[in-house]
Scaffold this motif. Structure first.
Motif, PDB file in Angstrom:
ATOM      1  N   TYR A 404       0.846  -1.191   0.000  1.00  0.00           N
ATOM      2  CA  TYR A 404       0.000   0.000   0.000  1.00  0.00           C
ATOM      3  C   TYR A 404       0.880   1.239   0.000  1.00  0.00           C
ATOM      4  O   TYR A 404       1.830   1.339   0.783  1.00  0.00           O
ATOM      5  CB  TYR A 404      -0.933  -0.012   1.210  1.00  0.00           C
ATOM      6  CG  TYR A 404      -1.878  -1.177   1.196  1.00  0.00           C
ATOM      7  CD1 TYR A 404      -2.868  -1.279   0.222  1.00  0.00           C
ATOM      8  CD2 TYR A 404      -1.774  -2.195   2.143  1.00  0.00           C
ATOM      9  CE1 TYR A 404      -3.739  -2.352   0.191  1.00  0.00           C
ATOM     10  CE2 TYR A 404      -2.648  -3.277   2.123  1.00  0.00           C
ATOM     11  CZ  TYR A 404      -3.621  -3.352   1.143  1.00  0.00           C
ATOM     12  OH  TYR A 404      -4.475  -4.431   1.115  1.00  0.00           O
ATOM     13  N   ARG A 405       0.570   2.171  -0.890  1.00  0.00           N
ATOM     14  CA  ARG A 405       1.382   3.376  -1.048  1.00  0.00           C
ATOM     15  C   ARG A 405       0.597   4.625  -0.660  1.00  0.00           C
ATOM     16  O   ARG A 405      -0.555   4.795  -1.051  1.00  0.00           O
ATOM     17  CB  ARG A 405       1.840   3.537  -2.502  1.00  0.00           C
ATOM     18  CG  ARG A 405       2.602   2.375  -3.068  1.00  0.00           C
ATOM     19  CD  ARG A 405       3.278   2.753  -4.380  1.00  0.00           C
ATOM     20  NE  ARG A 405       2.375   3.300  -5.370  1.00  0.00           N
ATOM     21  CZ  ARG A 405       2.741   3.704  -6.580  1.00  0.00           C
ATOM     22  NH1 ARG A 405       4.020   3.626  -6.927  1.00  0.00           N
ATOM     23  NH2 ARG A 405       1.871   4.172  -7.447  1.00  0.00           N
ATOM     24  N   PHE A 406       1.253   5.489   0.086  1.00  0.00           N
ATOM     25  CA  PHE A 406       0.739   6.825   0.379  1.00  0.00           C
ATOM     26  C   PHE A 406       1.603   7.847  -0.337  1.00  0.00           C
ATOM     27  O   PHE A 406       2.834   7.786  -0.275  1.00  0.00           O
ATOM     28  CB  PHE A 406       0.797   7.129   1.877  1.00  0.00           C
ATOM     29  CG  PHE A 406      -0.254   6.463   2.714  1.00  0.00           C
ATOM     30  CD1 PHE A 406      -1.499   7.054   2.905  1.00  0.00           C
ATOM     31  CD2 PHE A 406       0.005   5.241   3.324  1.00  0.00           C
ATOM     32  CE1 PHE A 406      -2.457   6.454   3.693  1.00  0.00           C
ATOM     33  CE2 PHE A 406      -0.953   4.625   4.108  1.00  0.00           C
ATOM     34  CZ  PHE A 406      -2.193   5.232   4.296  1.00  0.00           C
ATOM     35  N   ILE A 407       0.985   8.786  -1.008  1.00  0.00           N
ATOM     36  CA  ILE A 407       1.657   9.977  -1.510  1.00  0.00           C
ATOM     37  C   ILE A 407       0.883  11.162  -0.961  1.00  0.00           C
ATOM     38  O   ILE A 407      -0.240  11.437  -1.386  1.00  0.00           O
ATOM     39  CB  ILE A 407       1.679  10.026  -3.050  1.00  0.00           C
ATOM     40  CG1 ILE A 407       2.389   8.799  -3.627  1.00  0.00           C
ATOM     41  CG2 ILE A 407       2.364  11.305  -3.530  1.00  0.00           C
ATOM     42  CD1 ILE A 407       2.365   8.738  -5.147  1.00  0.00           C
ATOM     43  N   LEU A 408       1.446  11.839   0.024  1.00  0.00           N
ATOM     44  CA  LEU A 408       0.823  13.003   0.632  1.00  0.00           C
ATOM     45  C   LEU A 408       1.639  14.225   0.257  1.00  0.00           C
ATOM     46  O   LEU A 408       2.868  14.223   0.382  1.00  0.00           O
ATOM     47  CB  LEU A 408       0.742  12.847   2.144  1.00  0.00           C
ATOM     48  CG  LEU A 408      -0.124  11.667   2.618  1.00  0.00           C
ATOM     49  CD1 LEU A 408       0.718  10.665   3.392  1.00  0.00           C
ATOM     50  CD2 LEU A 408      -1.274  12.155   3.478  1.00  0.00           C
ATOM     51  N   ALA A 409       0.972  15.247  -0.246  1.00  0.00           N
ATOM     52  CA  ALA A 409       1.667  16.411  -0.785  1.00  0.00           C
ATOM     53  C   ALA A 409       1.165  17.694  -0.142  1.00  0.00           C
ATOM     54  O   ALA A 409      -0.016  17.820   0.196  1.00  0.00           O
ATOM     55  CB  ALA A 409       1.459  16.494  -2.299  1.00  0.00           C
ATOM     56  N   ALA A 410       2.075  18.643   0.016  1.00  0.00           N
ATOM     57  CA  ALA A 410       1.705  19.946   0.574  1.00  0.00           C
ATOM     58  C   ALA A 410       2.578  21.018  -0.058  1.00  0.00           C
ATOM     59  O   ALA A 410       3.763  20.805  -0.318  1.00  0.00           O
ATOM     60  CB  ALA A 410       1.869  19.959   2.090  1.00  0.00           C
ATOM     61  N   LYS A 411       1.982  22.183  -0.319  1.00  0.00           N
ATOM     62  CA  LYS A 411       2.756  23.317  -0.823  1.00  0.00           C
ATOM     63  C   LYS A 411       3.559  23.963   0.301  1.00  0.00           C
ATOM     64  O   LYS A 411       4.721  24.296   0.132  1.00  0.00           O
ATOM     65  CB  LYS A 411       1.823  24.335  -1.477  1.00  0.00           C
ATOM     66  CG  LYS A 411       1.364  23.945  -2.871  1.00  0.00           C
ATOM     67  CD  LYS A 411       0.641  25.093  -3.551  1.00  0.00           C
ATOM     68  CE  LYS A 411       0.323  24.756  -4.999  1.00  0.00           C
ATOM     69  NZ  LYS A 411      -0.372  25.874  -5.683  1.00  0.00           N
ATOM     70  N   ASN A 412       2.931  24.163   1.439  1.00  0.00           N
ATOM     71  CA  ASN A 412       3.594  24.755   2.593  1.00  0.00           C
ATOM     72  C   ASN A 412       3.785  23.647   3.618  1.00  0.00           C
ATOM     73  O   ASN A 412       2.890  23.345   4.399  1.00  0.00           O
ATOM     74  CB  ASN A 412       2.755  25.895   3.174  1.00  0.00           C
ATOM     75  CG  ASN A 412       3.416  26.545   4.363  1.00  0.00           C
ATOM     76  OD1 ASN A 412       4.638  26.479   4.516  1.00  0.00           O
ATOM     77  ND2 ASN A 412       2.610  27.157   5.225  1.00  0.00           N
ATOM     78  N   TYR A 413       4.952  23.023   3.594  1.00  0.00           N
ATOM     79  CA  TYR A 413       5.195  21.834   4.413  1.00  0.00           C
ATOM     80  C   TYR A 413       5.761  22.233   5.765  1.00  0.00           C
ATOM     81  O   TYR A 413       6.921  22.621   5.894  1.00  0.00           O
ATOM     82  CB  TYR A 413       6.159  20.890   3.702  1.00  0.00           C
ATOM     83  CG  TYR A 413       6.037  19.448   4.130  1.00  0.00           C
ATOM     84  CD1 TYR A 413       5.125  18.606   3.521  1.00  0.00           C
ATOM     85  CD2 TYR A 413       6.828  18.946   5.151  1.00  0.00           C
ATOM     86  CE1 TYR A 413       5.004  17.283   3.897  1.00  0.00           C
ATOM     87  CE2 TYR A 413       6.718  17.630   5.546  1.00  0.00           C
ATOM     88  CZ  TYR A 413       5.805  16.798   4.908  1.00  0.00           C
ATOM     89  OH  TYR A 413       5.684  15.483   5.304  1.00  0.00           O
ATOM     90  N   THR A 414       4.922  22.180   6.797  1.00  0.00           N
ATOM     91  CA  THR A 414       5.312  22.557   8.150  1.00  0.00           C
ATOM     92  C   THR A 414       5.422  21.310   9.022  1.00  0.00           C
ATOM     93  O   THR A 414       4.958  20.231   8.640  1.00  0.00           O
ATOM     94  CB  THR A 414       4.266  23.503   8.752  1.00  0.00           C
ATOM     95  OG1 THR A 414       3.031  22.767   8.921  1.00  0.00           O
ATOM     96  CG2 THR A 414       4.017  24.710   7.853  1.00  0.00           C
TER      97      THR A 414
END
Length: 494
Positions: A404-414
């Motif tokens: 199982y793969r997760f790809i979590l993305a964010a522009k402002n990565y805090t």
């Protein structure tokens, strides 16, 4: 996620950076074609094509493949009989009354319908749940048949072919890449405008056709209005700003434009209240129909995804809106600054998790150190990958033969963003038999309004999130609109 056997629907592959974002942000497109969030959303028709598939008749093999891509055929004998009866009346009122059509209900919660030149016409159960009477469904059918009789798909294919030839000549013969980009941009604008005109033409013919067949011609405008309300609700859930007018690059005209023109066409034919709506028969035909996700392909409940058949579940960050498709679970935070993609693959033989996670899931990013961990008893790895604008938290969790793969993305990565992403990954677990058996499908139910009932009192019977909004949407009720004692309304029940 339509994952069967050992869950190998999605192959291990390199995903270009832009494509990965498009996949993760897939929630943002085609809002007017969806209702609910469930399996079967991925195979929606290409945005660049009119709502007709193919330009040649398809055989049995193609029919089976198409049906399989939309979650399979949904068996509802009473609804099937009604739809085929309606289709006979609609076909008899067209310019080709000799054409025979066979209606198939697709097991998909998206709102979609399309016809093939072979005489096959398809409607999703999501569309049937949104419609409120027979005249609305008749309008959809007449619209799709108009695409076929007008050969819209063939015309589009020819226009696209000519556009591609011109682009190649400019690029390869004249050796002018800049001019090629200009030509391509003009070609897209031309195709978009052409598609819009086709949709409006099919709308107009559809209204006239259902009126000739004896149905209420205002059914088309009512259904299009429901699509508009659905789009608005979805935009609110995702924190998107409302449209500032028609998007002329859109494949389809804006819904307000279509509603207005459908109303004008209907008024030119007859006054409201004349023509069959057949509401009672229609509602009885769809009563008990599955609503939203089919548990056999996984279900979304709020920000939680559960797949009782494969026996796993996870919880996305609290603000995410999830959408289940045939190949992946997609998620988007309000405003679109954070996104999620979850899928399942079968890793190549002999490849270990640490090597797999750095094998190039996304192009154009710098992958950091790999961390090995255990997620609820399952071996897993995770890492952070940085691109120019987006930062990704990647994870792979091994469960038997499936990864199982997760790809979590964010522009402002805090740091807070990273904590919420890790919590989502760490929430993945194998379901107990009791937990899996407790996942029940939602169904369309009916309730008769009593004296003193309001939208709010009837909405308390809805087994969904945003019960008031969804009750209004499903029943074609404007905001602050009343309910009428003695009238039957749709509700969603377990």
């Amino acid at each position: 996620m339509n994952l069967t056997g050992v869950a190998v629907r999605v192959r291990a592959r390199v995903v270009p950076f832009a494509a990965a974002l498009a996949l993760a942000l897939g929630l943002a497109g085609c809002a007017s074609d969806r209702i609910g969030f469930g399996a079967g959303t991925a195979p929606s028709l290409p945005a660049s094509a009119p709502r007709v598939t193919g330009v040649e008749p398809v055989g049995n093999r193609e029919h089976k493949r198409l049906v399989a891509n939309f979650g399979g055929e949904y068996r509802a004998p009473v609804a099937e009989r009604l739809l085929n009866d309606v289709m006979k009346r609609v076909a008899a009122a067209t310019d080709r009354p000799d054409q025979q059509y066979q209606v198939t209900i697709l097991n998909s919660p998206v709102v979609n319908a399309f016809a093939l030149p072979s005489g096959n016409l398809y409607v999703t159960r999501g569309l049937l749940a949104l419609a409120n009477d027979t005249s609305e469904v008749a309008a959809v059918m007449a619209h799709e048949v108009a695409h076929v009789t007008l050969s819209h798909a063939m015309q589009r294919a020819e226009l696209e072919r000519r556009s591609e030839i011109v682009s190649r000549v400019v690029s390869e013969v004249l050796n002018d890449r800049d001019a090629q980009q200009v030509v391509q941009a003009r070609g897209k604008l031309t195709l978009a405008s052409f598609s819009r005109s086709q949709e409006l033409e099919a709308d107009q013919i559809g209204v006239r056709t259902i009126a000739k067949a004896g149905f209420d011609p205002f059914g088309a405008a009512r259904f299009l209005a429901s699509l508009g309300r659905q789009s608005a609700m979805r935009a609110t859930m995702l924190g998107e700003k409302g449209s500032q007018g028609p998007n002329f690059l859109s494949t389809h005209p804006s819904t307000p434009e279509r509603v207005s023109q459908a109303l004008t066409a209907a008024r030119q034919i007859r006054a409201p209240g004349i023509g069959d709506t057949d509401r009672e028969r229609y509602l009885q035909a769809i009563s008990g129909m599955t609503f939203g996700d089919d548990p056999s392909e996984g279900v979304v409940r709020g920000n939680r995804f559960m797949h009782p058949q494969l026996g796993f579940a996870f919880t996305a960050p609290a603000s995410f809106v999830l959408e289940n498709s045939a190949s992946a679970v997609l998620g988007l935070a309000p405003g679109g600054a954070q996104a999620l993609r979850f899928d399942s693959v079968k890793m190549p033989d002999g490849v270990a998790l640490p090597a797999y996670i750095v094998s190039g899931w996304i192009e154009g990013v710098e992958v950091g150190p790999v961390e090995t961990l255990t997620v609820n008893g399952l071996p897993a790895v995770t890492t952070v990958a940085k691109g120019e604008e987006w930062t990704f938290r990647l994870a792979a969790v091994q469960a038997g033969q499936a990864t199982y793969r997760f790809i979590l993305a964010a522009k402002n990565y805090t740091p807070e963003t990273d904590r919420s992403f890790r919590q989502a990954i760490e929430s993945l677990h194998l379901m107990s038999p009791e937990e899996a058996s407790g996942v029940k499908p939602l169904k369309v139910g009916l309730v008769t309004a009593q004296a003193g009932d309001t939208v709010e009192t009837l909405a308390t019977r809805m087994a969904t999130d945003r019960p008031v909004e969804r009750f209004q949407l499903l029943n074609g009720i404007e905001r602050n609109g009343p309910v009428r004692a003695g009238t039957v309304y749709k509700i969603i029940v377990e």
